[in-house]
Design a protein around this motif. Structure first.
Motif, short mmCIF file in Angstrom:
data_model
loop_
_atom_site.label_atom_id
_atom_site.label_comp_id
_atom_site.label_asym_id
_atom_site.label_seq_id
_atom_site.Cartn_x
_atom_site.Cartn_y
_atom_site.Cartn_z
N ALA A 234 61.43 24.36 33.08
CA ALA A 234 61.45 22.91 32.92
C ALA A 234 60.04 22.36 32.67
N GLU A 235 59.03 22.94 33.34
CA GLU A 235 57.65 22.49 33.13
C GLU A 235 57.19 22.81 31.71
N ILE A 236 57.52 24.01 31.24
CA ILE A 236 57.13 24.41 29.88
C ILE A 236 57.79 23.49 28.86
N ALA A 237 59.07 23.16 29.08
CA ALA A 237 59.78 22.26 28.17
C ALA A 237 59.13 20.89 28.13
N ALA A 238 58.73 20.38 29.31
CA ALA A 238 58.10 19.06 29.38
C ALA A 238 56.79 19.03 28.61
N ILE A 239 56.00 20.10 28.72
CA ILE A 239 54.71 20.17 28.01
C ILE A 239 54.94 20.19 26.50
N LEU A 240 55.87 20.98 26.06
CA LEU A 240 56.16 21.06 24.63
C LEU A 240 56.65 19.72 24.08
N ASN A 241 57.52 19.06 24.83
CA ASN A 241 58.04 17.76 24.38
C ASN A 241 56.94 16.71 24.36
N GLN A 242 56.03 16.78 25.33
CA GLN A 242 54.92 15.82 25.39
C GLN A 242 54.01 15.97 24.16
N LYS A 243 53.88 17.20 23.67
CA LYS A 243 53.05 17.45 22.49
C LYS A 243 53.79 17.19 21.17
N GLY A 244 55.08 16.81 21.28
CA GLY A 244 55.85 16.52 20.08
C GLY A 244 56.34 17.76 19.36
N ILE A 245 56.37 18.89 20.05
CA ILE A 245 56.84 20.15 19.46
C ILE A 245 58.34 20.26 19.69
N THR A 246 59.12 20.49 18.64
CA THR A 246 60.57 20.61 18.75
C THR A 246 61.01 22.06 18.60
N THR A 247 62.26 22.30 18.91
CA THR A 247 62.83 23.63 18.76
C THR A 247 63.05 23.93 17.28
N ASP A 248 63.53 25.14 16.98
CA ASP A 248 63.82 25.50 15.59
C ASP A 248 64.93 24.64 15.00
N LEU A 249 65.74 24.01 15.86
CA LEU A 249 66.79 23.10 15.39
C LEU A 249 66.32 21.66 15.39
N GLU A 250 65.00 21.49 15.56
CA GLU A 250 64.36 20.16 15.53
C GLU A 250 64.91 19.25 16.64
N ARG A 251 65.10 19.84 17.81
CA ARG A 251 65.56 19.10 18.97
C ARG A 251 64.53 19.23 20.09
N PRO A 252 64.55 18.32 21.08
CA PRO A 252 63.63 18.46 22.21
C PRO A 252 63.92 19.74 22.99
N TRP A 253 62.89 20.26 23.63
CA TRP A 253 63.06 21.45 24.45
C TRP A 253 63.73 21.08 25.78
N SER A 254 64.44 22.04 26.35
CA SER A 254 65.07 21.87 27.66
C SER A 254 64.84 23.14 28.46
N ARG A 255 65.23 23.10 29.72
CA ARG A 255 65.09 24.30 30.55
C ARG A 255 65.85 25.47 29.91
N GLY A 256 67.06 25.19 29.40
CA GLY A 256 67.87 26.25 28.83
C GLY A 256 67.29 26.85 27.56
N THR A 257 66.74 26.01 26.67
CA THR A 257 66.19 26.54 25.41
C THR A 257 64.92 27.35 25.66
N VAL A 258 64.14 26.93 26.65
CA VAL A 258 62.96 27.73 27.01
C VAL A 258 63.41 29.06 27.62
N HIS A 259 64.42 29.00 28.47
CA HIS A 259 64.94 30.22 29.11
C HIS A 259 65.45 31.20 28.05
N GLU A 260 66.09 30.69 26.99
CA GLU A 260 66.59 31.54 25.92
C GLU A 260 65.44 32.30 25.24
#
Length: 520
Positions: A234-260
């Motif tokens: 969850a912390e890693i997802a928050a940092i990525l979202n704060q920097k405006g970095i999205t997933t490969d599907l251009e969505r915000p990061w979440s605990r689950g997507t980081v875990h994947e």
């Protein structure tokens, strides 16, 4: 022209108004909608029919009515009497549908018949006139249409497993930090596929390659932040979202997507397939690791193996301070908040062990669910029984082979068809029949004969109620049987039970050789 002349009959019967229904999946060019319409139009011309409307489902599977908007609309029009036609023209039975339950196919045709609209199968060799012969052929065709899909599913899966072992990716997105590279049959790289693009040449394949350097660096940072800095998903997802970095599907990061990202072996170059299943349009399920198909070091790794397995160790070890009861209590709380449970919900929840930890601790997610009284509605026991049955089959084949060989007879096992050829004189197919219990507790068995192989004798091995032990055997000669699918109960009458045996001694005795002088 006089009024009398105008009113004279022309002697020509008005054409019968008809609708055409065409469906094409992706199987064969012979089933293209244009080819179907050619046959349908020829049929209509011969029968004095006029096609006034066409319903078309292109690129649609025939396994169910879901997703086939035109078929559903046609049936709705028929039921609501919104039709201006008297019959429906279809290329053949398989275009009506490859329903896994042949009764479903018959049901939709019955709805049309009840509304006074007949269905014509234009390319079939029988008239759909309600006669006993046409009904028999139609039932057979429906069963074979469904069986085709089941056989095709098995073949596609086996082919996909082979390609996985060769290092080729089978479907799905590449994932953050990776890209899909198109290669030719010689393994030479051609181009990077963009999102939504697919290979167009049959001999081309797809592999995974490292993505843009900035994405690769982010993935590597995620692993370091997790393993070295002690940051949670969850912390890693928050940092990525704060920097405006999205997933490969251009969505915000979440605990689950980081875990994947932190648990997927493709980042160390392993090609893993069959982690989930959705065969023949059935419910999507997560498969246990024992069912995965894997090829190690198939792709270029972007994460060092040591770092990857350190992350896996942390994921498992970080919940060791939870007792089994504490983990189950957390699971209960999650269910109360959402009303249901799934691996994704578990991975998305803060302060929860990951779904992989639950699998590791309790053997499977389903077992953890059952321990808190939650029924996920998935019959995983069915998978266990299937696995046991697959193990039983070669054991029975081996037993028969050894006993027949001991009699001095010759036996050849065709591994491609699984047929046994005895003394070069007759062929035998061994079929294991699962026991099904009806709602009132009665036992039933369904036996599918190998119609395409035409064995001389089918040995139907009936399993008991546990599906772990053999109940009895039926030695079914093809000459005496006409149907390809049989349904058995405890007592089946003289016609069938005359072929019933407690063991395989009779079959084995059929292969025994006797000296000629004994009969001189």
């Amino acid at each position: 022209m006089s009024t009398l002349a105008q009113s004279q009959p022309t002697g020509k019967t008005p054409p019968i108004r008809a609708a055409a229904y065409v469906r094409m999946s992706t199987e064969h060019q012979q089933y293209s909608t244009s080819n179907q319409m050619d046959i349908i139009q020829e049929y209509a011309a011969r029968r004095n029919m006029e096609i006034v409307t066409t319903y078309s489902d292109e690129g649609k599977s025939g396994l169910s009515i879901q997703g086939r908007a035109s078929l559903a609309r046609m049936i709705a029009d028929v039921e609501n009497k919104l039709t201006d036609f008297k019959c429906i023209l279809v290329y053949d039975v398989s275009r009506w549908g490859r329903f896994q339950d042949s009764d479903e196919s018959a049901y939709y045709e019955y709805l049309c018949k009840r509304a006074g609209i007949t269905v014509h199968y234009c390319a079939e060799q029988f008239e759909n006139d309600g006669s006993s012969m046409s009904s028999m052929f139609k039932t057979f065709k429906r069963s074979m249409a469904g069986e085709y899909s089941r056989e095709l599913s098995v073949k596609v899966f086996q082919g996909a497993c082979r390609l996985i072992q060769l290092g080729y990716k089978q479907g799905g997105a590449a994932g953050f930090g990776l890209r899909r590279m198109l290669v030719d049959q010689g393994g030479r790289q051609k181009t990077v596929l963009k999102k939504g693009e697919h290979k167009s040449i049959q001999t081309d394949r797809v592999i995974l390659v490292p993505g843009p350097p900035e994405e690769v660096e982010i993935v590597q940072w995620m692993y370091r932040a997790f393993t070295e800095e002690g940051k949670q998903e969850a912390e890693i997802a928050a940092i990525l979202n704060q920097k405006g970095i999205t997933t490969d599907l251009e969505r915000p990061w979440s605990r689950g997507t980081v875990h994947e990202v932190l648990t997927n072996e493709k980042y160390i170059g392993n090609n893993v397939y069959h982690r989930t299943s959705n065969k023949l349009k059935r419910k999507h399920i997560n498969n246990p690791p024992s069912m995965w198909v894997k090829a190690e070091k198939a792709f270029a790794a972007i994460i060092d193996e040591r770092l990857f397995f350190l992350a896996q160790g942390i994921i498992i070890a970080r919940t060791r301070h939870y007792s089994d009861d504490e983990m189950l209590e957390k699971l209960k709380g999650l269910r109360e908040r959402h009303g249901r449970l799934s691996g994704i919900l578990i991975d998305e929840a803060d302060e929860m062990p990951s779904s992989s930890v639950f699998r590791n601790r309790f053997g499977s997610l389903v077992r953890a669910y059952l321990l808190i009284g939650y029924d996920p509605g998935i019959d995983y026991a069915f998978l266990e029984i299937n696995r046991h049955i697959r193990q039983m089959h070669p054991e029975i084949v081996r037993e028969v082979t050894e006993k027949i060989s001991a009699l001095g007879a010759t036996i050849l096992h065709d591994t491609e068809t699984d047929l046994l050829w005895i003394n070069g004189e007759f062929s035998v197919s061994l079929v294991l029949c699962r026991c099904h219990l009806t709602p009132v507790g009665a036992t039933r068995w369904r036996i599918q004969l190998e119609e395409s192989l035409r064995p001389d004798i089918t040995v139907a091995v009936r399993l008991d109620e546990t599906n772990k032990a053999i109940k009895d055997y039926y030695l079914l000669p093809s000459l005496d049987l006409r149907a390809s699918r049989l349904r058995f109960t405890e007592d089946n009458g003289f016609d069938l039970d005359t072929y019933r045996f407690e063991d395989l001694d009779f079959l084995i005795s059929m292969a025994k050789r006797y000296p000629v002088e004994n009969f001189a």
